[in-house]
Design an enzyme around this catalytic site. Sequence first.
Site, PDB file in Angstrom:
ATOM      1  N   GLU A   9       0.809  -1.226   0.000  1.00  0.00           N
ATOM      2  CA  GLU A   9       0.000   0.000   0.000  1.00  0.00           C
ATOM      3  C   GLU A   9       0.843   1.277   0.000  1.00  0.00           C
ATOM      4  OE1 GLU A   9      -2.505   0.359   3.471  1.00  0.00           O
ATOM      5  OE2 GLU A   9      -3.928   1.653   2.423  1.00  0.00           O
ATOM      6  N   GLU A  31       1.880   9.610   7.606  1.00  0.00           N
ATOM      7  CA  GLU A  31       1.900   8.337   8.342  1.00  0.00           C
ATOM      8  C   GLU A  31       3.177   7.549   8.076  1.00  0.00           C
ATOM      9  OE1 GLU A  31      -1.822   6.004   8.347  1.00  0.00           O
ATOM     10  OE2 GLU A  31      -2.737   7.750   7.414  1.00  0.00           O
ATOM     11  N   ASP A  48      -5.271   3.536  -1.801  1.00  0.00           N
ATOM     12  CA  ASP A  48      -6.281   3.903  -0.806  1.00  0.00           C
ATOM     13  C   ASP A  48      -6.683   5.342  -1.124  1.00  0.00           C
ATOM     14  OD1 ASP A  48      -7.263   5.141   1.605  1.00  0.00           O
ATOM     15  OD2 ASP A  48      -6.360   3.582   2.831  1.00  0.00           O
ATOM     16  N   HIS A 105      -5.317   8.190   1.109  1.00  0.00           N
ATOM     17  CA  HIS A 105      -3.904   8.538   0.901  1.00  0.00           C
ATOM     18  C   HIS A 105      -3.711   9.211  -0.464  1.00  0.00           C
ATOM     19  CE1 HIS A 105      -3.160   6.335   4.501  1.00  0.00           C
ATOM     20  NE2 HIS A 105      -3.428   5.154   3.973  1.00  0.00           N
ATOM     21  N   HIS A 153      -8.596   0.500  -1.116  1.00  0.00           N
ATOM     22  CA  HIS A 153      -9.307   0.958   0.079  1.00  0.00           C
ATOM     23  C   HIS A 153     -10.110   2.205  -0.262  1.00  0.00           C
ATOM     24  CE1 HIS A 153      -6.769  -0.920   3.573  1.00  0.00           C
ATOM     25  NE2 HIS A 153      -7.736  -1.716   3.146  1.00  0.00           N
ATOM     26  N   ARG A 160     -11.571  10.919   5.801  1.00  0.00           N
ATOM     27  CA  ARG A 160     -11.463   9.540   6.288  1.00  0.00           C
ATOM     28  C   ARG A 160     -12.757   9.081   6.973  1.00  0.00           C
ATOM     29  NH1 ARG A 160      -6.013   6.161   7.937  1.00  0.00           N
ATOM     30  NH2 ARG A 160      -6.347   4.859   6.140  1.00  0.00           N
ATOM     31  N   GLU A 209     -12.369   1.283   4.332  1.00  0.00           N
ATOM     32  CA  GLU A 209     -11.455   1.464   5.461  1.00  0.00           C
ATOM     33  C   GLU A 209     -11.527   2.923   5.904  1.00  0.00           C
ATOM     34  OE1 GLU A 209      -7.302   2.154   5.244  1.00  0.00           O
ATOM     35  OE2 GLU A 209      -6.830   0.451   6.526  1.00  0.00           O
TER      36      GLU A 209
HETATM   37  C1  LER Z   1      -3.832   0.980   6.196  1.00  0.00           C
HETATM   38  O1  LER Z   1      -4.544   0.376   5.169  1.00  0.00           O
HETATM   39  C2  LER Z   1      -3.862   2.436   6.086  1.00  0.00           C
HETATM   40  O2  LER Z   1      -4.436   2.974   5.196  1.00  0.00           O
HETATM   41  C3  LER Z   1      -3.126   3.217   7.088  1.00  0.00           C
HETATM   42  O3  LER Z   1      -3.467   4.563   7.009  1.00  0.00           O
HETATM   43  C4  LER Z   1      -3.344   2.705   8.473  1.00  0.00           C
HETATM   44  O4  LER Z   1      -4.176   3.447   9.219  1.00  0.00           O
HETATM   45 MN    MN Z   2      -5.579   1.837   3.699  1.00  0.00          MN
END
Ligand code: LER
Ligand code: MN
Length: 277
Positions: free
Chosen positions: A153, A159, A186, A189, A212, A218, A247
């Site tokens: 990912e 992060e 995701d 992100h 995701h 979020r 997620e």
């Molecule tokens: C994990 O899939 C993710 O997106 C990270 O930001 C964990 O919080």
């Molecule tokens: Mn994720």
Amino acid sequence: MFKYALCASPGAALHEPVLFRESFEKLFPRAKELGYDGVEIHLRDAADVDAEHLACLSEESGVMVAAIATGLAKRVDGLCLINPDEKERRRAIERLHGHIKLAEKFGCPVIIGSMRGNLPAGEAGRDSYKLLEASIKELALFMKDRNCSIAFEAINRYENNYLNTAAEAEKFLKQVGSEKVGMMLDTFHMNIEETDMCAALWEHRNSLIHVHLADNTRLFPGSGTIDFKALLRTLRQCGYDGWLSMEYLPGPDEETAAGEGIEYMRRLEKTADIVKM
Ligand code: LER
Ligand code: MN
């Protein structure tokens, strides 16, 4: 129709972006009722789970296990794949062997995101890249004859301090060079890191194996500003047939968040026709 999964982790902290924290016995029927096709299970340690029991619950409910996520092993136990202390790095790899064996049972991907850890400043950073590459290659080899893969990912800069964009992750995956390791994106992100989310999905479509979904806040899709209709259209155009896994944070509450997210996506799907790219 796309396949949707609900992220769950029994006992997870409220700040974790998962939608269900109760027992697996409650999870599978609840996911089914809400209209989900699968569940994505976030685990610090696969040893905490009875795989046979999980398989029974999945079979009885018809709800599949879509993926096994591993970030809690980093966030709870501090395990990571670039730890310069070889004993600790081995602990991280061995922990992931458990996740992989569990995923094999369901033929689903194992997500590696946070477990890459953060690069230390300066010279040691270069060594960390090498350690990550060695760790992922070793895990890919462990998976060689197993019916599962690694979904790597791309995570936003706040992060993780490296491999933030799809292009950076793709470059790293090329270095690893294993068909057992694919790309995972995701929307939360991507909204931070990509100039054009749909262009990035299209560009990396050949390595994309898992997605995701979360809105820019979020929270559930439809609560913010991400153009999920364009996203669905692009994924269709890409021929994407993997999971769309919810997620995000459980606001205003888990029930509403899980229900609103899938309802919004299913509604959008009906109007997200393919357009010429
Ligand atoms: C994990 O899939 C993710 O997106 C990270 O930001 C964990 O919080
Ligand atoms: Mn994720």
